[in-house]
Design an enzyme around this catalytic site. Sequence first.
Site, PDB file in Angstrom:
ATOM      1  N   ARG A 122      -7.752  -4.519  -3.333  1.00 28.33           N
ATOM      2  CA  ARG A 122      -7.292  -3.342  -4.090  1.00 28.33           C
ATOM      3  C   ARG A 122      -8.247  -3.130  -5.270  1.00 28.33           C
ATOM      4  O   ARG A 122      -8.031  -3.676  -6.354  1.00 28.33           O
ATOM      5  CB  ARG A 122      -5.862  -3.554  -4.603  1.00 28.33           C
ATOM      6  CG  ARG A 122      -4.870  -3.739  -3.502  1.00 28.33           C
ATOM      7  CD  ARG A 122      -3.460  -3.977  -3.988  1.00 28.33           C
ATOM      8  NE  ARG A 122      -2.709  -4.627  -2.931  1.00 28.33           N
ATOM      9  CZ  ARG A 122      -2.206  -4.006  -1.868  1.00 28.33           C
ATOM     10  NH1 ARG A 122      -2.339  -2.701  -1.746  1.00 28.33           N
ATOM     11  NH2 ARG A 122      -1.572  -4.684  -0.939  1.00 28.33           N
TER      12      ARG A 122
ATOM     13  N   CYS B 183       0.836  -1.214   0.000  1.00 27.26           N
ATOM     14  CA  CYS B 183       0.000   0.000   0.000  1.00 27.26           C
ATOM     15  C   CYS B 183       0.865   1.257   0.000  1.00 27.26           C
ATOM     16  O   CYS B 183       0.549   2.246  -0.664  1.00 27.26           O
ATOM     17  CB  CYS B 183      -0.915   0.026   1.220  1.00 27.26           C
ATOM     18  SG  CYS B 183      -2.066  -1.348   1.254  1.00 27.26           S
TER      19      CYS B 183
HETATM   20  C1  BEZ Z   1       0.515  -4.591   1.875  1.00 27.10           C
HETATM   21  O1  BEZ Z   1       1.720  -4.774   1.934  1.00 27.10           O
HETATM   22  O2  BEZ Z   1       0.008  -3.560   1.467  1.00 27.10           O
HETATM   23  C2  BEZ Z   1      -0.390  -5.711   2.306  1.00 27.10           C
HETATM   24  C3  BEZ Z   1       0.008  -7.006   2.083  1.00 27.10           C
HETATM   25  C4  BEZ Z   1      -0.811  -8.054   2.505  1.00 27.10           C
HETATM   26  C5  BEZ Z   1      -2.005  -7.776   3.151  1.00 27.10           C
HETATM   27  C6  BEZ Z   1      -2.400  -6.460   3.348  1.00 27.10           C
HETATM   28  C7  BEZ Z   1      -1.593  -5.426   2.921  1.00 27.10           C
END
Ligand code: BEZ
Length: 236
Positions: free
Chosen positions: A136, A53
Amino acid sequence: METQEQVLSMPRIGDKAPDFKAITTQGEINFPKDYEGKWVILFSHPADFTPVCTSEFMTFASMQEEFEALNTQLVGLSVDGLYSHIAWLRTIKEKIEYKGMKNIEVTFPLIEDITMNVSKQYGMIQPGESSTKAVRAVFFIDPKGVIRTIIYYPLSLGRNFDELKRVLIGLQTADAYEVALPADWRPGDDVIVPPAGSCGVAKERMESTDGEQTCYDWFFCTRKLAKEKVDALRVK
Ligand code: BEZ
């Protein structure tokens, strides 16, 4: 009580973007009304202070001017509270340097959705992936508030920003020039003319010697559309 129907509510392409009021890092918004006359990219992300993110937010923020030039407002959302959002965006600006991006200030609104009201309304909670984090999702909403494209990515895969921009330019080009766009279309590539609506037009197209148009068969004709004409759609 939460119903299965609420969790699985999924707006579709061609639907009016569902209305909501929300608190964001830029104050309260009334969606999509506040953005009438603009394109909007409404996107969700799973959680603040997570690496994928963070890479996405930095990329969105560093491309903000490019989106503004396409008359497009970015609006983010995650199932976190306002203070977490503020702290995360401050950390990004003050501490994170990634792929040449640094001192990145996120000035587009980031919705707090701790109640999951908005994410459920938009089908961003997909329980097979996570029942507590939004996937997402990317909603492309046109200036009349109609959803024109939806893309979903899982938690583990960051979005392709080149593709997001290509989709936006493609939608704007298709609307402005009343054409369709073939696989992997990029500005400057040939575009698809609307299907022949009669046997006469089909025949004419196949017999045409117009150098601007190429017909692969009567139902599949393309024409040139100069990159400058696509670039002319930019507002700045
Ligand atoms: C992230 O790195 O944004 C992420 C990865 C796995 C689950 C939720 C967020």
